[in-house]
Design an enzyme around this catalytic site. Structure first.
Site, short mmCIF file in Angstrom:
data_model
loop_
_atom_site.label_atom_id
_atom_site.label_comp_id
_atom_site.label_asym_id
_atom_site.label_seq_id
_atom_site.Cartn_x
_atom_site.Cartn_y
_atom_site.Cartn_z
N ASN A 1 -55.21 37.33 42.32
CA ASN A 1 -55.44 36.51 41.14
C ASN A 1 -54.10 36.30 40.44
O ASN A 1 -53.52 37.25 39.91
CB ASN A 1 -56.44 37.22 40.22
CG ASN A 1 -56.79 36.42 38.98
OD1 ASN A 1 -56.03 35.58 38.52
ND2 ASN A 1 -57.94 36.71 38.40
N CYS B 1 -56.23 32.18 32.63
CA CYS B 1 -56.52 31.65 33.97
C CYS B 1 -56.91 30.18 33.96
O CYS B 1 -56.97 29.55 35.02
CB CYS B 1 -57.62 32.48 34.63
SG CYS B 1 -57.18 34.21 34.84
N HIS C 1 -60.08 28.35 40.24
CA HIS C 1 -59.20 29.48 39.93
C HIS C 1 -59.60 30.63 40.85
O HIS C 1 -60.78 30.94 41.02
CB HIS C 1 -59.37 29.88 38.47
CG HIS C 1 -58.90 31.27 38.18
ND1 HIS C 1 -57.63 31.69 38.50
CD2 HIS C 1 -59.54 32.33 37.63
CE1 HIS C 1 -57.51 32.96 38.14
NE2 HIS C 1 -58.64 33.36 37.62
#
Length: 323
Positions: free
Chosen positions: A270, A112, A240
């Site tokens: 996500n 990520c 993020h």
């Protein structure tokens, strides 16, 4: 003369298939209320019909090049955790499909944190004189590695790709990367990983959640200090898109205004490495960040890895397509 990496173009590509929480309710022990309350996610995109991570990456890259008004780059960096093959790297094939044969091209994997590590790679190539312009593409197809019956991950992750063109420029320009902070802690590697037996992605959600806000805040403070900004100087905070509760907790802990936070997790989930570039594209279309906004980026991902960056947002049009 000192040169900086300057953000010059931004593009995205999203799969057309939308998976809502209602659809997940029908096959998992979960509910829309449970998912929204714990993550902020209402829907996510899934690649279907043979669409690969390379397809998403290619179209996002084309959009970024068009956004920048440039077709000539000297390097292609692909950040992904979900390549469809471990070897060779996919970036050379991506470069060839974009009509860029002969350029430097390689993959990176920071989960990520991929966008921040990718920006740092691009800035390094520019500073070293290897490239005047770099295409950074962050693309993921988490649907290919998730256990569809695992409520802990199946409700969270989605597919998508974002891309950016960074060019050599002056540090005083809007869009110049002003400061970067990167870090890792391999002692925590097992918290976010693929199961060696099943190949499925797994995550210790509770442990990750407990440390996430602390890590986001620490890297954000580091990069703000390097930049010479206070929290009050920040107009836009683009993290993020891990979990809306984490974003809210970081905003509160840092003392940012709630209006500063940019979030699109409700629509895309996500998307790991692609997350920050997708949020930047969606946010810029809505005016946050807008040209002249002092912008803070931050991420934490598997490895564990983390990173942050600062820039003053430039005038550009983010372009997007669906596959």
């Amino acid at each position: 003369m000192n040169h900086s990496a300057v953000l010059a173009g931004l593009g995205t590509c999203m799969p057309g298939a939308v998976i809502t929480n209602a659809e997940l309710e029908r096959r998992l022990d979960t509910s829309d209320d449970w998912i929204v309350a714990r993550t902020g996610i209402r829907e996510r995109r899934i690649a279907r019909g043979g669409t690969t991570v390379l397809d998403l990456a290619r179209e996002a890259g084309r959009c970024a090049l068009a956004s920048a008004g440039e077709e000539d780059v000297q390097a292609v960096v692909l950040a992904t955790t979900t390549p469809y093959r471990p070897c060779p790297a996919m970036a050379p094939e991506l470069a060839a499909q974009l009509g860029l044969p002969g350029v430097a091209a390689y993959d990176i994997s920071a989960v990520c944190s991929g966008a921040l590590y990718g920006i740092a790679n691009a800035a390094g190539l520019i500073a070293a004189g290897v490239a005047e312009r770099v295409l950074l593409v962050c693309a993921e197809t988490y649907s290919t590695i998730l256990d569809p019956d695992d409520r802990a991950t199946a409700v969270i992750f989605g597919d998508g790709a974002g891309a950016a063109v960074l060019r050599r420029g002056d540090p005083s320009e809007k869009g110049a990367i002003l400061a970067l902070d990167l870090g890792s802690d391999g002692r925590q590697a097992e918290l976010i990983a693929r199961d060696p037996d099943t190949g499925h992605f797994r995550m210790d959600g509770s442990a990750v959640y407990r440390m996430a806000a602390r890590t986001f805040c620490a890297t954000a403070r580091q990069v703000l200090a390097k930049t010479g900004w206070s929290v009050d100087d920040v107009h836009a905070y683009v993290p993020h898109q891990a979990n809306q509760r984490i974003t809210d907790a970081v905003v509160k802990e840092l003392g940012l205004t709630p209006q500063a936070a940019v979030s699109n997790i409700d629509k895309v989930g996500n998307t790991s490495a692609a997350s920050i570039l997708l949020a930047l594209a969606d946010g810029s279309r809505a005016g946050r960040p807008a040209a002249g906004h002092r912008t803070l980026l931050a991420a934490m991902g598997g490895g564990l890895t983390w990173g942050s960056a600062t820039l003053v947002w430039p005038q550009l049009d983010a372009l997007s397509v669906e596959l």
